[in-house]
Design a protein around this motif. Structure first.
Motif, PDB file in Angstrom:
ATOM      1  N   THR A 125       0.827  -1.210   0.000  1.00 39.99           N
ATOM      2  CA  THR A 125       0.000   0.000   0.000  1.00 39.99           C
ATOM      3  C   THR A 125       0.865   1.266   0.000  1.00 39.99           C
ATOM      4  N   LYS A 126       2.197   1.093  -0.016  1.00 35.54           N
ATOM      5  CA  LYS A 126       3.097   2.248  -0.015  1.00 35.54           C
ATOM      6  C   LYS A 126       3.090   2.903  -1.406  1.00 35.54           C
ATOM      7  N   PRO A 127       3.332   4.217  -1.467  1.00 36.86           N
ATOM      8  CA  PRO A 127       3.386   4.882  -2.782  1.00 36.86           C
ATOM      9  C   PRO A 127       4.532   4.349  -3.631  1.00 36.86           C
ATOM     10  N   VAL A 128       4.267   4.235  -4.947  1.00 39.09           N
ATOM     11  CA  VAL A 128       5.264   3.666  -5.869  1.00 39.09           C
ATOM     12  C   VAL A 128       5.522   4.644  -7.008  1.00 39.09           C
ATOM     13  N   LYS A 129       6.794   4.887  -7.270  1.00 38.96           N
ATOM     14  CA  LYS A 129       7.199   5.678  -8.428  1.00 38.96           C
ATOM     15  C   LYS A 129       8.016   4.805  -9.373  1.00 38.96           C
ATOM     16  N   ARG A 130       8.152   5.283 -10.600  1.00 40.67           N
ATOM     17  CA  ARG A 130       8.816   4.487 -11.649  1.00 40.67           C
ATOM     18  C   ARG A 130      10.045   5.223 -12.153  1.00 40.67           C
ATOM     19  N   ILE A 131      11.178   4.521 -12.231  1.00 39.63           N
ATOM     20  CA  ILE A 131      12.368   5.064 -12.858  1.00 39.63           C
ATOM     21  C   ILE A 131      12.569   4.340 -14.188  1.00 39.63           C
ATOM     22  N   LEU A 132      12.755   5.101 -15.247  1.00 35.44           N
ATOM     23  CA  LEU A 132      12.882   4.524 -16.587  1.00 35.44           C
ATOM     24  C   LEU A 132      14.331   4.585 -17.029  1.00 35.44           C
ATOM     25  N   LEU A 133      14.993   3.446 -17.015  1.00 33.95           N
ATOM     26  CA  LEU A 133      16.417   3.373 -17.343  1.00 33.95           C
ATOM     27  C   LEU A 133      16.621   2.741 -18.707  1.00 33.95           C
ATOM     28  N   ASN A 134      17.032   3.554 -19.668  1.00 36.24           N
ATOM     29  CA  ASN A 134      17.364   3.035 -20.991  1.00 36.24           C
ATOM     30  C   ASN A 134      18.845   2.731 -21.123  1.00 36.24           C
ATOM     31  N   ALA A 135      19.630   3.146 -20.148  1.00 32.42           N
ATOM     32  CA  ALA A 135      21.065   2.863 -20.132  1.00 32.42           C
ATOM     33  C   ALA A 135      21.537   2.906 -18.692  1.00 32.42           C
ATOM     34  N   LEU A 136      22.684   2.281 -18.409  1.00 33.62           N
ATOM     35  CA  LEU A 136      23.184   2.192 -17.042  1.00 33.62           C
ATOM     36  C   LEU A 136      24.405   3.071 -16.797  1.00 33.62           C
ATOM     37  N   ASP A 137      24.726   3.968 -17.736  1.00 36.63           N
ATOM     38  CA  ASP A 137      25.816   4.899 -17.469  1.00 36.63           C
ATOM     39  C   ASP A 137      25.310   5.958 -16.496  1.00 36.63           C
TER      40      ASP A 137
END
Length: 713
Positions: A125-137
């Motif tokens: 039930t905790k708030p969730v955000k999204r990180i969008l990683l197209n590369a790992l540099d």
């Protein structure tokens, strides 16, 4: 506290390093997670949950039977994978103590699902955000950290992923059971796997093989003619009149000879059309995964899975961006990174240094287009310095392919003049096409000879008079279609609309990115090979006899890509918020019911070896004690009323050894082991026949005839 849940440990480690540098906090490693100040980074191992099997949902499904089909779960349930229980408990405990969760799955449908399903399983039930990683540099991760989104934005993407998972379960479980039951009735002991994507892909290989078998080579003829204009010669080719064609070819040589004779009798001709058009070819777009797999397959004979594994390795080394991309475009905000990336690539080797010196980092190709970006962008190199000597040969080749395509975006267009000439002689049309390069442009990166030009034609004018001076009749033979290779089969999966004839369906499929996904296509081809549906003949893929037998009993709608591709289209609509999940799954249930109904009446005509005693089917069995394969008759039993008491045979090269006894001519030779562990072959008509032979390369040695009693002292 913020909790980052990464898709895999390597991704989690890179996020933790960047958080450490950004916030000037040290890393504190623990078992299954890393603490960085007020942030904690943990990870999954891809999917750590899986849908429960049919028998786990209800014990009545333990036994495979037509009576329990179709299996349609009313309550879908997941379970923790056996090897992921420890990490699941780590994530569970961390969630209990966090204030906010950062979903760090890969930026695609599957990446959204595999973290989301864990959170749902834990009733988060905790708030969730999204990180969008197209590369790992570091630069890419910092940008993503500054642009977090609410995970609710991706609700429809999750719903489409869940729908796809359930659809695959329904198709796989129900139809695999149905066809396996048919196989069992015909002596097979292995399962016959049916899949929503796997089956039409396999069908493409069978259909192509059938086209090749049915192909009849045809000898055909063509005519080239040379005309003279002032001092210049123009080499042309006859545009064959429809009235002398047969299936698009001229197969009667006399018809071509008649035209040639007319040219010789009346050589005067006129240029009926003359055009010069400037053509512009823009740089090839950067690679999606499937395009990279196709190019690497053609250039290096690399298998699609090898390309995926290699670009995944380069991604984890932070040398390239996200590998499982279905997109060939780049976000416009990354254009400013060009100078830095090009400077990095100039250190690969002297050749790249020279190419980059001629590149213009201010030149913006069509690749930069925000409107064309999907969940991810095209695969490109990052700004991380690459020591090319530390890469494997495969990694070097793939990295250079990706880098070359990126550099091409900063070269001018390839410009040339295309010249078309039409000559009318005796009412027959002869054509010639020429190409004069004005600016080689980006093709300089791909052409070995930068100065070659194709059939440079003289300057002429419409209505100029020319004269025929020479001709040549050439003979050719039509060729069958080429067999698929792993690379071209993968391409066919993506461009599946080319294999559909119905115009209305083809139109729909043009908007669909094929069957399967960028991440799964290579593994599907590997599975078809592993399950013996198809085999390799050098680089070519061919159906096995087993596979062709299965294909014959498949209903039409399972063989064709139409339905599967339309399903993918529906999933895309669901992801966009315009599709109906229940309608999608309901359509699949309807298809499953129809398929099972048909399956009950089918018989599998498979070329299985027969028992020489009762003529029933012999099936391969692996001994639990010795792990060796042998063949057993379907009717074999040691019981008194057994229909077959001798139907067990040894295996040699995946075939049963069926060798008649050369003495009594009634029994068959069977492999045995003597008391001193020597292998010998004895007649199974013992004691009436006491013939034995020694073993030679897994077969009876006909040159020996040992007395049986010596082995039983």
């Amino acid at each position: 506290m913020r909790l980052f849940i990464a898709e895999k440990p390597s991704m989690g480690m890179e996020i933790a390093k960047v958080l450490s540098n950004k916030n000037n906090k040290s890393l504190e490693r623990s078992d299954g997670f890393i603490s960085v100040g007020n942030d904690v980074v943990t990870w999954q191992f891809g999917h750590i949950l899986e849908l429960k099997s049919a028998s786990e949902l209800d014990p009545q499904y333990e036994k495979w039977s037509f009576d329990t089909l179709p299996i349609i779960p009313q309550n879908w349930q997941r379970k923790i994978k056996d090897d992921c229980v420890k990490q699941f408990n780590v994530i569970k405990k961390l969630i209990e103590n966090t204030d906010e969760i950062i979903h760090a799955g890969d930026p695609d449908r599957e990446g959204e699902l595999l973290i989301r399903e864990t959170l749902i399983h834990l009733n988060n039930t905790k708030p969730v955000k999204r990180i969008l990683l197209n590369a790992l540099d570091e630069k890419s991760i910092l940008y993503a950290l500054d642009n977090l989104k609410d995970d609710s934005v991706f609700d429809n993407l999750y719903i489409s992923a869940e729908a796809r998972t359930r659809a695959d379960w329904l198709i796989g479980i129900n139809l695999t059971r149905a066809y396996t039951l048919i196989g069992k009735d015909n002596g097979l002991t292995t399962s016959i796997n049916i899949g929503r994507v796997m089956t039409p892909t396999f069908s493409l290989v069978v259909q192509r093989e059938n086209e090749i078998r049915q192909f009849n080579a045809t000898k055909y003829y063509s005519l080239t003619a040379i005309f003279k204009s002032n001092k210049d010669e123009i080499q042309t080719k006859l545009k064959v009149p429809d009235e002398i064609k047969e299936n698009d070819y001229v197969i009667d040589k006399t018809l071509i000879e008649d035209i040639e004779n007319k040219l010789k009798k009346n050589p005067l001709a006129i240029i009926s059309d003359y055009t010069v058009e400037k053509k512009t070819e823009y740089p090839l777009l950067p690679y999606s995964l499937s395009e990279l797999q196709l190019v690497a397959g053609k250039k290096y004979n690399y298998e699609p899975k090898l390309v995926l594994d290699t670009v995944q390795s380069l991604y984890e080394k932070k040398l390239t961006t996200y590998p499982r991309s279905d997109c060939s475009y780049l976000p416009e905000n990354q254009f400013d990174n060009a100078t830095e990336i090009l400077n990095t690539l100039s250190n690969i080797d002297d050749n790249f240094k020279t190419l980059i010196q001629e590149a213009n980092p201010k030149l913006k190709s069509k690749a930069w287009n925000d409107k064309k970006i999907t969940a991810h962008h095209a695969i490109i190199p990052t700004a991380k310095q690459c020591d090319i000597n530390n890469l494997s040969e495969t990694e070097k080749n793939i990295y250079k392919l990706i880098s070359t395509c990126y550099i091409a975006q900063f070269y001018p267009a390839h410009i040339y003049n295309k010249t078309d000439i039409k000559i009318n002689c005796n009412d027959y049309i002869f054509t010639a096409t020429g190409k004069t390069i004005l600016d080689l442009g980006w093709k300089k990166l791909y052409k070995a000879n930068h100065n070659d030009e194709e059939n440079i034609l003289p300057i002429c004018h419409k209505d100029d008079k020319v004269i025929f001076i020479n001709s040549n009749i050439t003979e050719g033979i039509t060729k069958p279609p080429k067999r698929f290779t792993p690379a071209t089969l993968l391409e066919a999966m993506k461009k599946i609309d080319k294999f559909v004839k119905a115009p209305e369906v083809k139109a729909i499929l043009k908007n669909v990115s094929g069957i399967g996904t960028e991440a799964t296509r290579a593994s599907i081809i590997e599975k078809l090979l592993d399950k013996n549906f198809i085999a390799k003949d050098k680089q070519n893929l061919i159906p096995t006899k087993y596979g062709e037998s299965i294909y014959k009993i498949l209903p039409h709608f399972l063989k064709t890509p139409d339905i599967t591709a339309i399903w993918e289209n529906e999933l895309s609509k669901i992801a966009e918020g315009t599709g109906d999940v229940q309608k999608f799954l309901g359509g699949q249930i309807k298809i499953i019911n129809e398929a099972i109904k048909q399956t009950k009446t089918l018989k599998l005509d498979i070329d299985m070896p027969k028992c020489p005693y009762c003529h029933s089917i012999l099936r391969p069995v692996i001994s639990k004690k010795t792990n060796l394969k042998y063949w057993i008759c379907k009717n074999f039993s040691t019981a008194e009323d057994s229909k077959c008491k001798k139907g067990i045979f040894s295996d040699k090269d995946d075939k049963p050894v069926l060798i008649h006894c050369n003495k009594c001519r009634k029994g068959y030779m069977k492999k045995n082991i003597s008391k001193d562990n020597k292998i010998f072959w004895g007649c199974d008509n013992y004691p009436k026949c006491k013939n034995i032979m020694s073993d030679k390369n897994g077969l009876p040695n006909n040159s020996t005839n040992t007395k049986r009693k010596k082995l039983f002292k």
